[in-house]
Design a protein around this motif. Sequence first.
Motif, PDB file in Angstrom:
ATOM      1  N   LEU A 346       0.830  -1.204   0.000  1.00 41.43           N
ATOM      2  CA  LEU A 346       0.000   0.000   0.000  1.00 41.43           C
ATOM      3  C   LEU A 346       0.868   1.260   0.000  1.00 41.43           C
ATOM      4  CD1 LEU A 346      -2.743  -1.116   2.560  1.00 41.43           C
ATOM      5  CD2 LEU A 346      -3.054  -0.785   0.100  1.00 41.43           C
ATOM      6  N   ALA A 347       1.972   1.203   0.734  1.00 41.33           N
ATOM      7  CA  ALA A 347       2.874   2.352   0.758  1.00 41.33           C
ATOM      8  C   ALA A 347       3.478   2.593  -0.622  1.00 41.33           C
ATOM      9  CB  ALA A 347       3.983   2.121   1.786  1.00 41.33           C
ATOM     10  N   GLU A 348       3.787   1.515  -1.336  1.00 41.12           N
ATOM     11  CA  GLU A 348       4.320   1.642  -2.686  1.00 41.12           C
ATOM     12  C   GLU A 348       3.285   2.257  -3.616  1.00 41.12           C
ATOM     13  OE1 GLU A 348       6.533   1.098  -6.315  1.00 41.12           O
ATOM     14  OE2 GLU A 348       7.093   1.326  -4.211  1.00 41.12           O
ATOM     15  N   ILE A 349       2.050   1.789  -3.527  1.00 40.12           N
ATOM     16  CA  ILE A 349       0.977   2.339  -4.361  1.00 40.12           C
ATOM     17  C   ILE A 349       0.811   3.832  -4.108  1.00 40.12           C
ATOM     18  CG2 ILE A 349      -1.521   2.316  -4.747  1.00 40.12           C
ATOM     19  CD1 ILE A 349      -1.418  -0.736  -4.259  1.00 40.12           C
ATOM     20  N   LYS A 350       0.942   4.242  -2.859  1.00 44.18           N
ATOM     21  CA  LYS A 350       0.753   5.651  -2.511  1.00 44.18           C
ATOM     22  C   LYS A 350       1.766   6.549  -3.204  1.00 44.18           C
ATOM     23  CE  LYS A 350      -1.018   9.129  -0.252  1.00 44.18           C
ATOM     24  NZ  LYS A 350      -2.309   9.697  -0.693  1.00 44.18           N
ATOM     25  N   THR A 351       2.899   5.990  -3.651  1.00 39.20           N
ATOM     26  CA  THR A 351       3.917   6.803  -4.315  1.00 39.20           C
ATOM     27  C   THR A 351       3.518   7.206  -5.729  1.00 39.20           C
ATOM     28  OG1 THR A 351       5.162   4.901  -5.208  1.00 39.20           O
ATOM     29  CG2 THR A 351       5.738   5.665  -2.988  1.00 39.20           C
ATOM     30  N   TYR A 352       2.538   6.503  -6.327  1.00 35.39           N
ATOM     31  CA  TYR A 352       2.155   6.828  -7.706  1.00 35.39           C
ATOM     32  C   TYR A 352       0.649   6.880  -7.930  1.00 35.39           C
ATOM     33  CZ  TYR A 352       1.444   1.749  -8.162  1.00 35.39           C
ATOM     34  OH  TYR A 352       1.016   0.448  -7.993  1.00 35.39           O
ATOM     35  N   ALA A 353      -0.145   6.531  -6.920  1.00 30.37           N
ATOM     36  CA  ALA A 353      -1.605   6.517  -7.087  1.00 30.37           C
ATOM     37  C   ALA A 353      -2.271   7.145  -5.866  1.00 30.37           C
ATOM     38  CB  ALA A 353      -2.109   5.104  -7.314  1.00 30.37           C
ATOM     39  N   ASP A 354      -3.553   7.441  -6.022  1.00 25.18           N
ATOM     40  CA  ASP A 354      -4.336   8.062  -4.953  1.00 25.18           C
ATOM     41  C   ASP A 354      -5.340   7.098  -4.329  1.00 25.18           C
ATOM     42  OD1 ASP A 354      -3.584  11.085  -5.463  1.00 25.18           O
ATOM     43  OD2 ASP A 354      -3.980  10.180  -7.415  1.00 25.18           O
ATOM     44  N   GLY A 355      -5.566   5.982  -4.995  1.00 25.59           N
ATOM     45  CA  GLY A 355      -6.529   5.035  -4.493  1.00 25.59           C
ATOM     46  C   GLY A 355      -6.300   3.659  -5.070  1.00 25.59           C
ATOM     47  N   ILE A 356      -7.037   2.688  -4.543  1.00 25.23           N
ATOM     48  CA  ILE A 356      -6.998   1.322  -5.060  1.00 25.23           C
ATOM     49  C   ILE A 356      -8.390   0.905  -5.507  1.00 25.23           C
ATOM     50  CG2 ILE A 356      -4.993   0.617  -3.700  1.00 25.23           C
ATOM     51  CD1 ILE A 356      -6.930  -0.789  -1.749  1.00 25.23           C
ATOM     52  N   GLY A 357      -8.421  -0.024  -6.471  1.00 25.05           N
ATOM     53  CA  GLY A 357      -9.685  -0.526  -6.989  1.00 25.05           C
ATOM     54  C   GLY A 357      -9.715  -2.044  -6.919  1.00 25.05           C
ATOM     55  N   PRO A 358      -9.979  -2.611  -5.743  1.00 24.52           N
ATOM     56  CA  PRO A 358      -9.963  -4.066  -5.585  1.00 24.52           C
ATOM     57  C   PRO A 358     -11.266  -4.735  -6.011  1.00 24.52           C
ATOM     58  CG  PRO A 358      -9.528  -2.888  -3.513  1.00 24.52           C
ATOM     59  CD  PRO A 358     -10.176  -1.942  -4.475  1.00 24.52           C
ATOM     60  N   TRP A 359     -11.164  -6.028  -6.271  1.00 19.52           N
ATOM     61  CA  TRP A 359     -12.312  -6.894  -6.493  1.00 19.52           C
ATOM     62  C   TRP A 359     -13.078  -7.011  -5.171  1.00 19.52           C
ATOM     63  CZ3 TRP A 359     -11.865 -12.897  -6.904  1.00 19.52           C
ATOM     64  CH2 TRP A 359     -13.066 -13.444  -7.403  1.00 19.52           C
ATOM     65  N   LYS A 360     -14.395  -7.057  -5.226  1.00 19.74           N
ATOM     66  CA  LYS A 360     -15.237  -7.040  -4.016  1.00 19.74           C
ATOM     67  C   LYS A 360     -14.837  -8.045  -2.925  1.00 19.74           C
ATOM     68  CE  LYS A 360     -19.059  -7.627  -6.224  1.00 19.74           C
ATOM     69  NZ  LYS A 360     -20.502  -7.830  -6.563  1.00 19.74           N
TER      70      LYS A 360
END
Length: 455
Positions: A346-360
């Motif tokens: 999640l910390a890595e994602i925060k470096t290039y994105a603002d949110g996540i879109g997971p499967w339900k």
Amino acid sequence: MRPSILHSRLKIIMVTSLVASLAACGNKDDAQDAALPTLGGQTPLIISHRGLPGLYPEETSIAYEKAADAGGDALETDLHLTKDCVLVARHNPWLSDNTNIADIAKTNPVVAARKRTVPGVLVNVTYPAIPANGPAQYLSDLTDPKDPKSVLKSLIVDGEDHTNDWSITDFTMAELTQWIGGTTYDARDQRPSDLNGKYPPISFQNLIDIAKAKSQALGRTISIYPESKNPYWNNAQAIANGCDSKGTKHPFEDAILKAITDNNLNSKDAAIYVQSFDPASLKYLRSIGLKTKAVQLIDGNSVNYQTGEVNFITNDSDTFVSARPYSWTINGDARTFAAMFTPSGLAEIKTYADGIGPWKPELMKWTVSPWKEGSTLADVNTLTSTGVIENAHQAGLFVHSFTFRNEAKYLAGVFKGDPIAEYQVYFKAGIDGVFTDFTNTGVAARAAYLKSVGR
């Protein structure tokens, strides 16, 4: 679709302590003052997934216009590049699934002749070839390593075989508009079909224009939500088609950023979210100047209804499609999407994105309790939080989840065929947005939820 709201049926559903505390708010006045459990306390978004495909041919002008009219906050689309380097809104790059091209080919010899029939070639994975990592080989459309244009002969998309189908990259935008029409796709046997084939594919620019026009007509801001779809494949196709005028080897993402910039949408506050399952694509877009909100999509393959755990690795090509980003496969990274849910992920994602879109089911464990061998989604009677929403919020990431649909075959048994009930669980858990095939149902479900908390 039914506008009713589920009350007593949800008594067996277990959700997080956050949800429980929200549900236990004292009186109506207290509820009015309570912040919603979303990242910033804002109202969750209704994201019109491919328009309004539950009622109209997906990713066509009418599907998007009707989605806006039904109250959608954002118009979601998948993007590909045509033969003449135009961004087109279409879910799959192979066309038989979501257009009438097979019927058109029966009377149009030009279309018929463009079917791709050359088999792909098997390539060895470069990570450890053990069962825990999935198949030891995957299919590639680069049938001649010495000829990059050989990718225009086979139809292998991210390791998945679509031989004997048509590729969107073999048609110009004008040809797509002239010859073929969009259709329903998911649950096609249960959705209206009278408009199938009557509305052609639209360009990304067409979608932007629809969002702008509807925003003005309806007096509210309607965002667009484009996906950088199959980026490795799209770039290889685009290069072979001569679209890489800048020589970056990323003509697909270059075209996306250009369209965003040309429409004055390249800012954090602009009415746009850019999404992709592949972090390499989002990172490249950031590196060349993307400033919009970005969303890392997170996939999975199936659910163990005994434990509620999501399964990623399979013994077939689904591993390469839904277990991990395709860039990880070709670069020898054996991790799965599950790595994105860890604190470091999640910390890595925060470096290039603002949110996540997971499967339900990555947000709520779907289980059957007590367990019965052979149980299916229809038998699921218990939902519990996985903690992903809370962890993402703690990391400063919003959570938009896919895909909410009305048909009973997509609903856990606990909901008794009522799609509005499913939304309630996710809204109460703090989800920031939902991708839905039925915008009208999503809007009604959100209204019911807001009323239940005194909003």
